[in-house]
Design a protein around this motif. Structure first.
Motif, PDB file in Angstrom:
ATOM      1  N   ASP A  78      36.912 -71.985  -5.736  1.00 22.52           N
ATOM      2  CA  ASP A  78      36.912 -71.706  -4.305  1.00 22.52           C
ATOM      3  C   ASP A  78      38.206 -70.952  -4.023  1.00 22.52           C
ATOM      4  O   ASP A  78      39.303 -71.484  -4.254  1.00 22.52           O
ATOM      5  CB  ASP A  78      36.910 -72.998  -3.483  1.00 22.52           C
ATOM      6  N   MET A  79      38.093 -69.730  -3.547  1.00 20.01           N
ATOM      7  CA  MET A  79      39.298 -68.965  -3.253  1.00 20.01           C
ATOM      8  C   MET A  79      40.131 -69.661  -2.182  1.00 20.01           C
ATOM      9  O   MET A  79      39.621 -70.468  -1.398  1.00 20.01           O
ATOM     10  CB  MET A  79      38.927 -67.547  -2.815  1.00 20.01           C
ATOM     11  N   ILE A  80      41.400 -69.383  -2.150  1.00 20.16           N
ATOM     12  CA  ILE A  80      42.260 -70.006  -1.161  1.00 20.16           C
ATOM     13  C   ILE A  80      41.756 -69.636   0.236  1.00 20.16           C
ATOM     14  O   ILE A  80      41.380 -68.486   0.500  1.00 20.16           O
ATOM     15  CB  ILE A  80      43.734 -69.585  -1.358  1.00 20.16           C
ATOM     16  N   GLY A  81      41.653 -70.644   1.103  1.00 21.14           N
ATOM     17  CA  GLY A  81      41.079 -70.440   2.427  1.00 21.14           C
ATOM     18  C   GLY A  81      39.601 -70.768   2.509  1.00 21.14           C
ATOM     19  O   GLY A  81      39.012 -70.757   3.589  1.00 21.14           O
ATOM     20  N   PHE A  82      38.990 -71.089   1.354  1.00 16.47           N
ATOM     21  CA  PHE A  82      37.547 -71.336   1.295  1.00 16.47           C
ATOM     22  C   PHE A  82      37.247 -72.705   0.687  1.00 16.47           C
ATOM     23  O   PHE A  82      37.994 -73.213  -0.154  1.00 16.47           O
ATOM     24  CB  PHE A  82      36.856 -70.279   0.429  1.00 16.47           C
ATOM     25  N   GLY A  83      36.109 -73.273   1.081  1.00 18.55           N
ATOM     26  CA  GLY A  83      35.581 -74.453   0.431  1.00 18.55           C
ATOM     27  C   GLY A  83      36.553 -75.609   0.318  1.00 18.55           C
ATOM     28  O   GLY A  83      37.171 -76.031   1.304  1.00 18.55           O
ATOM     29  N   PHE A  84      36.720 -76.118  -0.900  1.00 12.52           N
ATOM     30  CA  PHE A  84      37.573 -77.275  -1.148  1.00 12.52           C
ATOM     31  C   PHE A  84      39.021 -76.910  -1.436  1.00 12.52           C
ATOM     32  O   PHE A  84      39.851 -77.805  -1.584  1.00 12.52           O
ATOM     33  CB  PHE A  84      37.013 -78.088  -2.321  1.00 12.52           C
ATOM     34  N   SER A  85      39.334 -75.642  -1.549  1.00 18.05           N
ATOM     35  CA  SER A  85      40.716 -75.227  -1.814  1.00 18.05           C
ATOM     36  C   SER A  85      41.554 -75.311  -0.540  1.00 18.05           C
ATOM     37  O   SER A  85      41.025 -75.398   0.574  1.00 18.05           O
ATOM     38  CB  SER A  85      40.751 -73.813  -2.381  1.00 18.05           C
ATOM     39  N   ASP A  86      42.880 -75.263  -0.709  1.00 18.56           N
ATOM     40  CA  ASP A  86      43.777 -75.319   0.443  1.00 18.56           C
ATOM     41  C   ASP A  86      43.538 -74.147   1.385  1.00 18.56           C
ATOM     42  O   ASP A  86      43.134 -73.050   0.957  1.00 18.56           O
ATOM     43  CB  ASP A  86      45.235 -75.310  -0.019  1.00 18.56           C
ATOM     44  N   LYS A  87      43.819 -74.390   2.670  1.00 17.33           N
ATOM     45  CA  LYS A  87      43.606 -73.372   3.703  1.00 17.33           C
ATOM     46  C   LYS A  87      44.852 -73.272   4.583  1.00 17.33           C
ATOM     47  O   LYS A  87      44.823 -73.601   5.773  1.00 17.33           O
ATOM     48  CB  LYS A  87      42.370 -73.731   4.534  1.00 17.33           C
ATOM     49  N   PRO A  88      45.966 -72.827   4.001  1.00 14.94           N
ATOM     50  CA  PRO A  88      47.224 -72.769   4.757  1.00 14.94           C
ATOM     51  C   PRO A  88      47.184 -71.732   5.880  1.00 14.94           C
ATOM     52  O   PRO A  88      46.719 -70.611   5.682  1.00 14.94           O
ATOM     53  CB  PRO A  88      48.258 -72.381   3.695  1.00 14.94           C
ATOM     54  N   GLU A  89      47.670 -72.115   7.048  1.00  8.18           N
ATOM     55  CA  GLU A  89      47.674 -71.192   8.187  1.00  8.18           C
ATOM     56  C   GLU A  89      48.694 -70.076   8.025  1.00  8.18           C
ATOM     57  O   GLU A  89      48.520 -68.989   8.565  1.00  8.18           O
ATOM     58  CB  GLU A  89      47.968 -71.968   9.477  1.00  8.18           C
TER      59      GLU A  89
END
Length: 306
Positions: A78-89
């Protein structure tokens, strides 16, 4: 029939439990490696890296995972920002960063060569990887790419026809629009880009929404959509990745897709090549979900014959 088909799909819990996490610059990235539990006799299977699209995640590949795993060591994340990966603002979400993450995963797994399959947003990531592959000296490459199969995606910004909601998200009011996105609106837009006779099931729509909203994902929605602007800025670089690729490229397209369907194929034939093109005339934007048997067979045949 819909109920039976839906019951065959892995739940998000099962998908999550079958994967792992690795760290990329202090961020947790979810990945799934079909080689983790392979038998010794299968250890030499070629690696196949699957690159998902916007706005969903690696779960998009679940319907073709088993078929591909018979021939390949299948890997995805899961790319960063997607799915179960981290989604840092605070992150500046770029295609280049996503490509770095895929390279980091392969390094983490001690893999230095693979085949690519990409979809939608992932096509741009694949184009960046192909560009690097073609322009870095052989002995300095992080990975060697043996082939690439590209599914529906905006390979050329001039042929990409985004939905109105995507245009709004990519505008100066994008952060506000992201807050107003609802499951109902996402469901409606998803149905509009699938084929008429291959509509997403209720379960598939539920899972897509869960992937989008996991870990408060809507807060970075407007940042992720910035890929549309990046495609314009990097048009020549990513076109060059296709026209000067040093590995064979296959285009598999659901031609009923209003975003990047038959019109994208025509542009590909004009700018790149008319070879290695598979057209699925009644299939929409998510061919790996709508026509999994055909997609798996197209991928397997292309790799085995090149």
């Amino acid at each position: 029939m819909e109920k039976e088909a839906a019951n065959l799909l892995p739940t998000l819990e099962n998908w999550l439990s079958s994967g792992s996490f690795f760290s990329f610059k202090s961020h947790r990235i979810f990945f799934k490696d079909g080689g983790e539990n392979i038998h010794l006799k299968d250890a030499q299977k070629p690696a196949l890296l699957l690159i998902h699209g916007f706005p969903t995640a690696s779960w998009d590949w679940c319907k073709i995972w088993d078929a591909l795993s018979e021939y390949f060591r299948v890997i995805t994340l899961d790319m960063i920002g997607f799915g179960f990966s981290d989604k840092p603002e605070s992150l500046d979400y770029t295609i280049h960063t996503q490509a770095d993450i895929y390279e980091a995963l392969l390094k983490h797994l001690n893999i230095n060569e693979c085949h690519l399959v990409a979809h939608d947003y992932g096509d741009s990531v694949a184009q960046e990887l192909l560009y690097r592959h073609a322009h870095i000296e052989r002995n300095k490459r992080r990975i060697t790419i043996h082939s690439a199969t590209l599914l529906n995606g905006g390979l050329f910004p001039e042929s990409h026809k985004p939905k109105f909601i995507q245009v709004l998200l990519n505008s100066f009011v994008g952060s506000l629009v992201a807050k107003l996105v609802t499951k109902k609106s996402v469901d409606k837009n998803m149905r509009s880009i699938f084929g008429k006779h291959t509509q997403p099931t209720k379960q598939e729509l539920e899972i897509m929404w869960a992937l989008i909203t996991h870990n408060n994902g809507k807060r970075v929605f407007h940042k992720l959509i910035g890929y549309m602007t990046q495609r314009k800025h990097n048009r020549e670089r990513w076109l060059h990745a296709l026209t000067h690729a040093v590995c064979p490229i296959q285009l598999v397209n659901g031609c009923a897709d209003p975003i990047s369907g038959g019109h994208m194929v025509a542009r590909f034939e004009e700018l790149v090549s008319s070879k290695h093109i598979v057209k699925l005339h009644n299939i929409g934007h998510y061919p790996q979900i709508e026509a999994p048997k055909e997609i798996a067979q197209a991928i397997i045949s292309f790799i085995n014959n090149n």
